[in-house]
Design a protein around this motif. Structure first.
Motif, PDB file in Angstrom:
ATOM      1  N   ARG A 107       0.841  -1.193   0.000  1.00 55.06           N
ATOM      2  CA  ARG A 107       0.000   0.000   0.000  1.00 55.06           C
ATOM      3  C   ARG A 107       0.876   1.244   0.000  1.00 55.06           C
ATOM      4  N   LEU A 108       0.473   2.209  -0.816  1.00 55.95           N
ATOM      5  CA  LEU A 108       1.108   3.525  -0.812  1.00 55.95           C
ATOM      6  C   LEU A 108       0.230   4.462   0.024  1.00 55.95           C
ATOM      7  N   VAL A 109       0.836   5.061   1.047  1.00 55.04           N
ATOM      8  CA  VAL A 109       0.085   5.936   1.952  1.00 55.04           C
ATOM      9  C   VAL A 109       0.619   7.360   1.823  1.00 55.04           C
ATOM     10  N   LYS A 110      -0.172   8.233   1.242  1.00 60.02           N
ATOM     11  CA  LYS A 110       0.222   9.638   1.115  1.00 60.02           C
ATOM     12  C   LYS A 110       0.123  10.322   2.471  1.00 60.02           C
ATOM     13  N   GLN A 111       1.200  10.971   2.890  1.00 55.13           N
ATOM     14  CA  GLN A 111       1.220  11.638   4.191  1.00 55.13           C
ATOM     15  C   GLN A 111       1.016  13.133   4.034  1.00 55.13           C
ATOM     16  N   PRO A 112       0.497  13.789   5.060  1.00 60.19           N
ATOM     17  CA  PRO A 112       0.212  15.233   4.962  1.00 60.19           C
ATOM     18  C   PRO A 112       1.452  16.080   4.690  1.00 60.19           C
ATOM     19  N   ASP A 113       2.645  15.587   5.082  1.00 66.14           N
ATOM     20  CA  ASP A 113       3.851  16.394   4.899  1.00 66.14           C
ATOM     21  C   ASP A 113       4.444  16.257   3.502  1.00 66.14           C
ATOM     22  N   GLY A 114       3.740  15.549   2.592  1.00 66.83           N
ATOM     23  CA  GLY A 114       4.232  15.396   1.229  1.00 66.83           C
ATOM     24  C   GLY A 114       5.004  14.119   0.978  1.00 66.83           C
ATOM     25  N   MET A 115       5.380  13.401   2.045  1.00 68.23           N
ATOM     26  CA  MET A 115       6.067  12.132   1.889  1.00 68.23           C
ATOM     27  C   MET A 115       5.061  11.023   1.602  1.00 68.23           C
ATOM     28  N   THR A 116       5.570   9.899   1.133  1.00 71.48           N
ATOM     29  CA  THR A 116       4.731   8.734   0.873  1.00 71.48           C
ATOM     30  C   THR A 116       5.317   7.537   1.588  1.00 71.48           C
ATOM     31  N   ARG A 117       4.505   6.840   2.330  1.00 74.78           N
ATOM     32  CA  ARG A 117       4.942   5.646   3.059  1.00 74.78           C
ATOM     33  C   ARG A 117       4.449   4.404   2.317  1.00 74.78           C
ATOM     34  N   ILE A 118       5.331   3.395   2.243  1.00 69.88           N
ATOM     35  CA  ILE A 118       4.954   2.113   1.657  1.00 69.88           C
ATOM     36  C   ILE A 118       4.799   1.091   2.776  1.00 69.88           C
ATOM     37  N   ALA A 119       3.641   0.456   2.821  1.00 68.37           N
ATOM     38  CA  ALA A 119       3.418  -0.657   3.755  1.00 68.37           C
ATOM     39  C   ALA A 119       3.399  -1.931   2.925  1.00 68.37           C
ATOM     40  N   TRP A 120       4.438  -2.743   3.089  1.00 66.49           N
ATOM     41  CA  TRP A 120       4.642  -3.906   2.211  1.00 66.49           C
ATOM     42  C   TRP A 120       4.707  -5.165   3.064  1.00 66.49           C
ATOM     43  N   LEU A 121       3.714  -6.022   2.922  1.00 64.68           N
ATOM     44  CA  LEU A 121       3.670  -7.289   3.636  1.00 64.68           C
ATOM     45  C   LEU A 121       3.979  -8.393   2.638  1.00 64.68           C
ATOM     46  N   LEU A 122       5.047  -9.156   2.906  1.00 63.44           N
ATOM     47  CA  LEU A 122       5.567 -10.122   1.943  1.00 63.44           C
ATOM     48  C   LEU A 122       5.376 -11.555   2.419  1.00 63.44           C
ATOM     49  N   ASP A 123       4.969 -12.425   1.506  1.00 61.21           N
ATOM     50  CA  ASP A 123       4.988 -13.852   1.803  1.00 61.21           C
ATOM     51  C   ASP A 123       6.443 -14.330   1.779  1.00 61.21           C
ATOM     52  N   PRO A 124       6.756 -15.501   2.367  1.00 57.71           N
ATOM     53  CA  PRO A 124       8.153 -15.935   2.502  1.00 57.71           C
ATOM     54  C   PRO A 124       8.932 -15.984   1.188  1.00 57.71           C
ATOM     55  N   GLU A 125       8.297 -16.464   0.115  1.00 53.82           N
ATOM     56  CA  GLU A 125       9.031 -16.571  -1.152  1.00 53.82           C
ATOM     57  C   GLU A 125       9.400 -15.198  -1.696  1.00 53.82           C
ATOM     58  N   SER A 126       8.437 -14.281  -1.677  1.00 56.22           N
ATOM     59  CA  SER A 126       8.726 -12.918  -2.133  1.00 56.22           C
ATOM     60  C   SER A 126       9.756 -12.259  -1.222  1.00 56.22           C
ATOM     61  N   ALA A 127       9.626 -12.500   0.086  1.00 55.19           N
ATOM     62  CA  ALA A 127      10.560 -11.906   1.036  1.00 55.19           C
ATOM     63  C   ALA A 127      11.982 -12.389   0.805  1.00 55.19           C
ATOM     64  N   ALA A 128      12.137 -13.646   0.358  1.00 53.58           N
ATOM     65  CA  ALA A 128      13.484 -14.165   0.085  1.00 53.58           C
ATOM     66  C   ALA A 128      14.172 -13.352  -1.007  1.00 53.58           C
ATOM     67  N   ILE A 129      13.410 -12.975  -2.021  1.00 52.84           N
ATOM     68  CA  ILE A 129      13.972 -12.168  -3.113  1.00 52.84           C
ATOM     69  C   ILE A 129      14.298 -10.762  -2.619  1.00 52.84           C
ATOM     70  N   VAL A 130      13.346 -10.131  -1.950  1.00 52.80           N
ATOM     71  CA  VAL A 130      13.543  -8.755  -1.492  1.00 52.80           C
ATOM     72  C   VAL A 130      14.662  -8.684  -0.461  1.00 52.80           C
ATOM     73  N   THR A 131      14.728  -9.666   0.447  1.00 52.22           N
ATOM     74  CA  THR A 131      15.784  -9.681   1.457  1.00 52.22           C
ATOM     75  C   THR A 131      17.153  -9.832   0.821  1.00 52.22           C
ATOM     76  N   SER A 132      17.224 -10.666  -0.225  1.00 52.37           N
ATOM     77  CA  SER A 132      18.499 -10.831  -0.930  1.00 52.37           C
ATOM     78  C   SER A 132      18.961  -9.508  -1.520  1.00 52.37           C
ATOM     79  N   VAL A 133      18.038  -8.762  -2.123  1.00 45.55           N
ATOM     80  CA  VAL A 133      18.380  -7.451  -2.685  1.00 45.55           C
ATOM     81  C   VAL A 133      18.809  -6.494  -1.572  1.00 45.55           C
ATOM     82  N   TYR A 134      18.037  -6.457  -0.506  1.00 43.81           N
ATOM     83  CA  TYR A 134      18.324  -5.540   0.599  1.00 43.81           C
ATOM     84  C   TYR A 134      19.697  -5.836   1.217  1.00 43.81           C
ATOM     85  N   ASP A 135      19.988  -7.110   1.442  1.00 42.32           N
ATOM     86  CA  ASP A 135      21.279  -7.474   2.028  1.00 42.32           C
ATOM     87  C   ASP A 135      22.434  -7.051   1.138  1.00 42.32           C
ATOM     88  N   ARG A 136      22.299  -7.267  -0.165  1.00 35.93           N
ATOM     89  CA  ARG A 136      23.400  -6.931  -1.069  1.00 35.93           C
ATOM     90  C   ARG A 136      23.570  -5.424  -1.223  1.00 35.93           C
TER      91      ARG A 136
END
Length: 438
Positions: free
Chosen positions: A189-218
């Motif tokens: 979910r993209l959450v528009k904030q009053p200060d102009g910033m945007t927050r992402i709320a991202w809930l990942l299943d284990p398989e998707s998280a494995a890919i994203v975690t690999s990217v984040y770690d590297r």
């Protein structure tokens, strides 16, 4: 104890604690400070237990079928959680936890009421084991009793993971359904904030998280205490990251933004250190042949065999051969440094840092020679072991050593230190299952 007696005890305890001098904390000795911290934790646990039991009773007296005559409704609140928030000042999350745990029955409910397990532990076991489903209720109760015993040595996060593992062991046929439910819960979910910033709320299943975690770690591991690099280009990149004036969170944000911008044409040497992110799934040959069993993502999450076959079809299969002692392969003494293939094999075999109690993942580890190469040690998998940088440095700086006996690895304390050594256990659930089956 009767209700009036309980109320009297609560008032007495409250008076004693509220009247205790807070100015005494800076004057305590180290030994007294440690004892006071432990006593505070026990007191907090007892208070949490009674808060949950009270919340459960409020929930029972506010059952939906009671309508406006329910306890919370008569007090002017729509839900039990709203009543608890207003009356006790807890957050909505804590109120929901107290209601869940306070309504537990059976083995877990008895363990909570007796003080055998604390509220966080009871909630972790409940969440990890899940609902009976096709599993007989008595089998689930036996698993809960077993986990209550283990709760004394596991924090709630590890306890929940252990409960999930135990559920998978007892209910292998349901792995696919639970995996499907987790995947169905994924969201972004993209959450528009009053200060102009945007927050992402991202809930990942284990398989998707494995890919994203690999990217984040590297993208960030050199900044966050990941392995030291010997390749000049990788070392130069690590130095750049360490000297960068952006925070680790800003680095991660910029890396993911650039990945999305460049999509398939990303220059991996700039952001990810030269290796594509991938999902590695471990599965026994027997499971693939017979169709009975399951796989385990390298991070420890269980996946059903259809998922294993899909991943193998999409990404190919690299066979990893394990012998009875969990050894992976032997490349001899030709090279001083462990090769990329060897480091991957170590990550599969060890499942992360092998130091007792450390939970650093494989991407944070370095390959340690248990016998120095200069002293004749071999650059073989049998003579290598995975350690995170912190424990690798500690081993060398404090004089610890690691030896191999009968295919098992032992951590030996510094001579004359009076410390205790330990046998090192693989952190890889897949390898543990392989060894147990063998």
């Amino acid at each position: 104890m009767s209700a009036p007696d309980l109320l009297t005890a609560m008032r007495s305890a409250l008076g004693l604690v509220e009247g205790a001098p807070t100015s005494a904390w800076p004057q305590t000795s180290d030994a007294d400070l440690r004892e006071l911290i432990a006593a505070t934790a026990r007191l907090q646990s007892a208070v949490q237990r009674h808060a949950a039991l009270g919340a459960g009773e409020v929930a029972r007296r506010s059952r939906p079928e009671l309508g406006l005559t329910g306890f919370a409704q008569r007090a002017g609140h729509r839900t039990v959680e709203e009543f608890l928030k207003a009356e006790t000042g807890v957050t909505g999350r804590d109120a929901a936890t107290n209601v869940r745990v306070g309504l537990l029955d059976g083995v877990l409910g008895d363990a909570l009421r007796s003080g055998r397990v604390a509220v966080p532990a009871a909630d972790a076991i409940r969440a990890g084991l899940g609902f009976p489903g096709d599993l007989p209720a008595d089998v689930l109760d036996q698993a809960a009793a077993r986990l209550c015993d283990e709760a004394t040595s596991l924090d709630p996060d590890r306890l929940q993971r252990r409960a999930r593992e135990l559920r998978d062991e007892l209910d292998e046929a349901g792995i696919g359904d639970r995996e499907k439910a987790r995947r169905g819960a994924r969201s972004l979910r993209l959450v528009k904030q009053p200060d102009g910033m945007t927050r992402i709320a991202w809930l990942l299943d284990p398989e998707s998280a494995a890919i994203v975690t690999s990217v984040y770690d590297r993208a960030t591991s050199p900044r966050r205490g990941g392995p030291r690099f010997v390749d000049p280009a990788a070392r130069e990149r690590a130095t750049r990251l360490a000297d960068d004036d952006r925070s680790t969170e800003q680095l991660a944000s910029d890396a993911f933004t650039e990945l999305l911008r460049q999509a398939g044409s990303i220059d991996q040497q700039v952001l990810l250190g030269g290796e594509e992110p991938a999902v590695r799934v471990l599965v026994s040959g027997d499971a693939l042949t017979t169709g009975h069993g399951h796989g385990v993502l390298e991070g420890g999450e269980t996946v059903a065999l259809p998922t294993v076959r899909r991943l193998a079809c999409a990404g190919g299969v690299v066979p990893i051969i394990l012998d009875g002692a969990g050894r992976v392969l032997d490349l001899g003494r030709k090279n001083r440094l462990f090769s990329r293939a060897q480091r991957r094999a170590l990550s599969v075999r060890d499942g992360g840092c092998m130091w007792p109690g450390c939970d650093r993942p494989p991407s944070w580890t370095e390959a340690h020679h248990i016998r120095r190469w200069a002293d004749g040690g071999r650059t073989d998998l049998a003579d290598g072991i995975s350690l995170c940088r912190h424990h690798h440095l500690r081993l060398h700086d404090e004089g610890w050593s690691i030896t191999r006996r009968a295919g098992r690895y032992w951590l030996n304390p510094p001579p004359g230190s009076g410390r205790t050594g330990a046998m090192l256990e693989t952190k890889s659930r897949a390898v543990r299952e392989f060894l147990a089956a063998g």
